[in-house]
Design a protein around this motif. Sequence first.
Motif, PDB file in Angstrom:
ATOM      1  N   LEU A 244      56.360  39.684  23.324  1.00 48.20           N
ATOM      2  CA  LEU A 244      55.921  39.589  21.928  1.00 48.20           C
ATOM      3  C   LEU A 244      55.630  38.138  21.556  1.00 48.20           C
ATOM      4  O   LEU A 244      54.641  37.830  20.881  1.00 48.20           O
ATOM      5  CB  LEU A 244      56.990  40.162  20.988  1.00 48.20           C
ATOM      6  CG  LEU A 244      57.093  41.685  20.952  1.00 48.20           C
ATOM      7  CD1 LEU A 244      58.257  42.107  20.060  1.00 48.20           C
ATOM      8  CD2 LEU A 244      55.789  42.287  20.429  1.00 48.20           C
TER       9      LEU A 244
ATOM     10  N   LEU B 139      52.092  28.542  13.712  1.00 42.20           N
ATOM     11  CA  LEU B 139      51.519  29.100  12.487  1.00 42.20           C
ATOM     12  C   LEU B 139      51.183  27.984  11.498  1.00 42.20           C
ATOM     13  O   LEU B 139      50.096  27.957  10.903  1.00 42.20           O
ATOM     14  CB  LEU B 139      52.506  30.094  11.859  1.00 42.20           C
ATOM     15  CG  LEU B 139      51.952  30.845  10.660  1.00 42.20           C
ATOM     16  CD1 LEU B 139      50.857  31.804  11.102  1.00 42.20           C
ATOM     17  CD2 LEU B 139      53.051  31.615   9.939  1.00 42.20           C
TER      18      LEU B 139
ATOM     19  N   ALA C 242      47.698  35.201  20.024  1.00 45.25           N
ATOM     20  CA  ALA C 242      46.993  35.639  18.812  1.00 45.25           C
ATOM     21  C   ALA C 242      46.677  34.448  17.915  1.00 45.25           C
ATOM     22  O   ALA C 242      45.557  34.310  17.397  1.00 45.25           O
ATOM     23  CB  ALA C 242      47.843  36.651  18.064  1.00 45.25           C
ATOM     24  N   ILE C 243      47.655  33.553  17.735  1.00 45.17           N
ATOM     25  CA  ILE C 243      47.424  32.380  16.885  1.00 45.17           C
ATOM     26  C   ILE C 243      46.333  31.503  17.490  1.00 45.17           C
ATOM     27  O   ILE C 243      45.451  31.000  16.785  1.00 45.17           O
ATOM     28  CB  ILE C 243      48.740  31.592  16.710  1.00 45.17           C
ATOM     29  CG1 ILE C 243      49.700  32.392  15.838  1.00 45.17           C
ATOM     30  CG2 ILE C 243      48.468  30.233  16.080  1.00 45.17           C
ATOM     31  CD1 ILE C 243      51.059  31.788  15.709  1.00 45.17           C
TER      32      ILE C 243
ATOM     33  N   VAL D 260      62.438  34.813  12.338  1.00 49.39           N
ATOM     34  CA  VAL D 260      61.898  35.078  13.680  1.00 49.39           C
ATOM     35  C   VAL D 260      63.001  34.931  14.721  1.00 49.39           C
ATOM     36  O   VAL D 260      63.156  35.786  15.611  1.00 49.39           O
ATOM     37  CB  VAL D 260      60.719  34.137  14.000  1.00 49.39           C
ATOM     38  CG1 VAL D 260      60.188  34.419  15.402  1.00 49.39           C
ATOM     39  CG2 VAL D 260      59.620  34.315  12.981  1.00 49.39           C
TER      40      VAL D 260
ATOM     41  N   GLY E 140      52.166  36.626  20.319  1.00 52.11           N
ATOM     42  CA  GLY E 140      51.994  35.884  19.074  1.00 52.11           C
ATOM     43  C   GLY E 140      51.292  34.554  19.306  1.00 52.11           C
ATOM     44  O   GLY E 140      50.380  34.167  18.559  1.00 52.11           O
TER      45      GLY E 140
ATOM     46  N   LEU F 226      56.915  29.706  17.243  1.00 55.26           N
ATOM     47  CA  LEU F 226      55.955  30.512  16.482  1.00 55.26           C
ATOM     48  C   LEU F 226      55.685  29.891  15.113  1.00 55.26           C
ATOM     49  O   LEU F 226      54.543  29.851  14.651  1.00 55.26           O
ATOM     50  CB  LEU F 226      56.463  31.952  16.342  1.00 55.26           C
ATOM     51  CG  LEU F 226      56.354  32.767  17.626  1.00 55.26           C
ATOM     52  CD1 LEU F 226      56.947  34.153  17.422  1.00 55.26           C
ATOM     53  CD2 LEU F 226      54.908  32.887  18.080  1.00 55.26           C
TER      54      LEU F 226
END
Lengths: 473, 73
Positions: free
Chosen positions: A351, A98, A358-359, A330, A355, A94
């Motif tokens: 989840l 990001l 979504a990114i 995280v 994530g 993650l």
Amino acid sequence: MDFTVLVVLVIALALFFDFTNGFHDTANAMATPIATGAIKPKTAVALAAVLNLVGAFLSTEVAKTISGGIINEGPGGVAISSTMILAGLMGAVLWNLLTWLLGLPSSSSHALFGGLIGAAIVGTWSFGAVNFAVVLSKVILPALLAPATAGLVAYLCTKMAYGITRRADPDSGDKLTQKRGGFRYGQVFSSSLVALAHGTNDAQKTMGVITLVLISSHLQEPGTGPHIWVITACALAIAAGTYAGGWRIIRTLGSGLTDVKPAQGFAAETSTAAAILASSHLGFALSTTHVASGSVIGSGLGRKGSTVRWGAFGKIALGWLFTLPAAAVVGGLAAWLCQLGTIGIVLVVVLGLGGIVAIFIMSQREVVDHSNAISDVDAVGSTMHIPSRKERERLAAKARAAARAAEKADRRAAEATAIRAQAQAALDQADTAVLKAMTRAAEKAAGAKAGKDKAPEKGPEKTPEKVAAEEEN
Amino acid sequence: MIDWLAFLTVLIVTLIGAGFVVLMYSLGVRLTAVSADPDVSVTRAAKWAAYACFIICAASVLFGIWLLIPHFH
């Protein structure tokens, strides 16, 4: 949850981590040659992908521990379980995604360490799980020293490269030919070396994780090397990631920090390659990402007339600072959820996937790819262009069409020449006929005058008709 | 805590390694530029010297590859 399902999950996530590692680090090797136009963007990532693939197979020595002493593993310490590794990997993945979204080059190994540290702390509920002295000496100080070292070396090398190639006429002071574009050819090799080094270094990390998971779940004998399928899978994952190319990070390193020129790029890449090779053989590990970023800045400082955008570097440095703690948070959260049992693990996976998606969706708002990663490429021409099969076929077809057209043109030219020759012959004939006719007419006229002007207009009248008739032939 | 000697070694080796390769390549580039000058007396020598510099660079790359592959040592 079934034990083997967990193992499969960990392996899948490890391979995805390998993928993000690849596309995060394409920039380290290829940002500067792309920026100077030494290699075309797509060719560059393809080259880096191949070298990563080859590199992964060349070096398969796997570390004995996942964390390299950062976590107190082994007898008397923490037993790193598969769930902890899952949680740690989730944190690393993650964070990698990001930072990619933000276009920040950050160290994938730091993210992995961070995730594992968080998972270990939460997994044991004690800070004793982590060896903070090792964290300081192996993670935090190298993160400061790596860019400083590479920056200093790249600065000096850039100064030297420009100093040596500067030529001026001693009398007039005019600049003479410098041929600094020649550095582009060198860039192809220096950046390839960095890519190969990355392959030999980073694919091992994932191989190590997978192998240790297999050993800890008794699917592999302790003390044996990674299976061939593990090596192959890791090599393919890192190569695919590299080919996907973290274009946002390439943009940052290639044009965000400073504008890169060929001699400068060559100096930066050579410094990066030298620093990586030296650090991995002399026992002081430096992160490739930190080294590459430092080199770019150092080379920017070394070239007269270039500006270093310190704001961009500040952002990157902030990213480095946060890498370990953010991934740890995280990883810790994921480990905490995993303690709920099967539901927790399912929750972590759901989840995590959420994530990631979504990114990815956020990244689609502003797509950065090979066409727009670096807008003002110093494009005098790429030194290396490997045509793809399609291009080769297109070129061959073009050549064939051109050959056919040339043949046709030749034939037509020959025909034209023949016709012209015929026409010339006919014209000559006509000329002779006119001359003959005129001579005859003159003779007749003379004869007629001699014969008391008998029908003087008969001869001249006949001549034009004759000429016209003969010209028609 | 931190192995400063190892760090210093890495710094010096990096400096010498990168410096050497950049020196050679830059000399090669400069000599190539010289070989294009109109003065005929030096151009041929410059050309060969440039080739020599580039060959040394190629050798350094090969040495780097040798270092990367654990199989060789």
